[in-house]
Design an enzyme around this catalytic site. Sequence first.
Site, PDB file in Angstrom:
ATOM      1  NE  ARG A 175       7.004   3.610   0.395  1.00  0.00           N
ATOM      2  CZ  ARG A 175       6.293   4.674   1.810  1.00  0.00           C
ATOM      3  NH1 ARG A 175       7.526   5.011   2.440  1.00  0.00           N
ATOM      4  NH2 ARG A 175       5.588   5.482   1.832  1.00  0.00           N
ATOM      5  NE  ARG A 227      -5.457 -19.596   4.010  1.00  0.00           N
ATOM      6  CZ  ARG A 227      -4.349 -20.752   4.414  1.00  0.00           C
ATOM      7  NH1 ARG A 227      -4.446 -22.041   3.967  1.00  0.00           N
ATOM      8  NH2 ARG A 227      -3.708 -20.406   5.847  1.00  0.00           N
ATOM      9  CE  LYS A 258       3.446   2.688   3.248  1.00  0.00           C
ATOM     10  NZ  LYS A 258       3.489   3.140   4.469  1.00  0.00           N
ATOM     11  CD  GLU A 308       9.606   1.885  10.156  1.00  0.00           C
ATOM     12  OE1 GLU A 308       9.900   2.808  10.118  1.00  0.00           O
ATOM     13  OE2 GLU A 308       9.913   0.302  10.103  1.00  0.00           O
ATOM     14  CE1 TYR A 331       0.812  -0.262   4.854  1.00  0.00           C
ATOM     15  CE2 TYR A 331       0.001   1.586   4.385  1.00  0.00           C
ATOM     16  CZ  TYR A 331       0.937   0.570   5.050  1.00  0.00           C
ATOM     17  OH  TYR A 331       1.693   1.425   6.512  1.00  0.00           O
TER      18      TYR A 331
HETATM   19  N1  PLP Z   1       7.655   3.941   9.064  1.00  0.00           N
HETATM   20  C1  PLP Z   1       6.487   2.257   9.134  1.00  0.00           C
HETATM   21  C2  PLP Z   1       6.231   1.761   9.620  1.00  0.00           C
HETATM   22  C3  PLP Z   1       5.739   3.770   8.091  1.00  0.00           C
HETATM   23  O1  PLP Z   1       3.936   2.749   8.000  1.00  0.00           O
HETATM   24  C4  PLP Z   1       5.732   5.134   7.800  1.00  0.00           C
HETATM   25  C5  PLP Z   1       4.558   5.338   7.285  1.00  0.00           C
HETATM   26  O2  PLP Z   1       3.335   4.683   6.714  1.00  0.00           O
HETATM   27  C6  PLP Z   1       6.303   5.260   7.875  1.00  0.00           C
HETATM   28  C7  PLP Z   1       7.694   4.782   7.862  1.00  0.00           C
HETATM   29  C8  PLP Z   1       6.668   6.478   6.796  1.00  0.00           C
HETATM   30  O3  PLP Z   1       6.640   7.000   5.678  1.00  0.00           O
HETATM   31  P1  PLP Z   1       6.184   7.746   4.916  1.00  0.00           P
HETATM   32  O4  PLP Z   1       7.228   9.474   5.099  1.00  0.00           O
HETATM   33  O5  PLP Z   1       6.758   7.571   3.645  1.00  0.00           O
HETATM   34  O6  PLP Z   1       4.768   7.759   5.035  1.00  0.00           O
END
Ligand code: PLP
Length: 284
Positions: free
Chosen positions: A52, A100, A147, A179, A33
């Site tokens: 990305r 599945r 992501k 993070e 996403y």
């Molecule tokens: N880190 C994680 C785990 C995230 O889920 C997100 C955004 O959803 C970010 C960092 C920040 O990314 P962005 O600046 O591309 O929104």
Amino acid sequence: MSRIVYVNGEYLPEEEAKVSVFDRGFLMADGVYEVSSVLEGKLTDFPGHMERLARSLAELKMETPLSDEELLEIHRELIARNDLKEGVVYLQITRGAADRDFVWPKDAKPSVVLFTQVKELEEARQAKTGIRVVSVPDLRWGRRDIKTVQLLYPSFAKMEAKAQGADDAWLVEDGHVTEGTSNNAYIVTADGTIVTRNLSNSILHGITRASVLQLAREAQMKVEERPFTIEEAQQASEAFITAASTFVCPVVEIDGAKIGEGTPGPVAKRLREIYIANARAEAI
Ligand code: PLP
């Protein structure tokens, strides 16, 4: 009034927007996403999000069902149909519907869903007050650079933070902060250096992070990309987070310890202003 949602080529009222129960996004979190912000009806940092997305799809060997131009067109159409002035557009692509199986299907057609969400971004309350975070162990999988929609652990960590009376959690692995649950994490040292973890498979490569670090360097601010501990963060003069839906947001407390004066600091404030001005100027 119901929103108009995009599902596999159609613009539908949200009540009518449906995907298959066999969709691998639903059964296996087999999907990726992006979340792009909208200011004054325009998309910010959009090329970065598309880059990305292409990378996430390629890493999962998923077909790219629509070109960047087509995706931009769908984003714009949804913004127009929903009269979105400020908020986000959510985009999800899954491997599609198939019986599945742990083995990836050969001929499934990717599912593409997009919807809008109204959200106050520029005048967000938390940007003014700052947020309080608590640390929790980082128990996510090893490919956090992709992501994916498997967000159960980040969601669990955020619930843990709320249960402790905080706003969010910073995830810690091998003694160092990776993070936030849905954002990148930063501290500012006593000499004004901005410190954030270096890119690797351990963190998401934030689009806002890339823009903010570039803008900070252009403004002659010192940037260091390296891991830091919770103890170092607690002694820092400032802390903050970045994400598409929060821009730059100050952190004023970590595990109960006040950061600096316990109020939003000047570096975070300045970076937020620079970021928003630039995002506005480059919005499409
Ligand atoms: N880190 C994680 C785990 C995230 O889920 C997100 C955004 O959803 C970010 C960092 C920040 O990314 P962005 O600046 O591309 O929104």
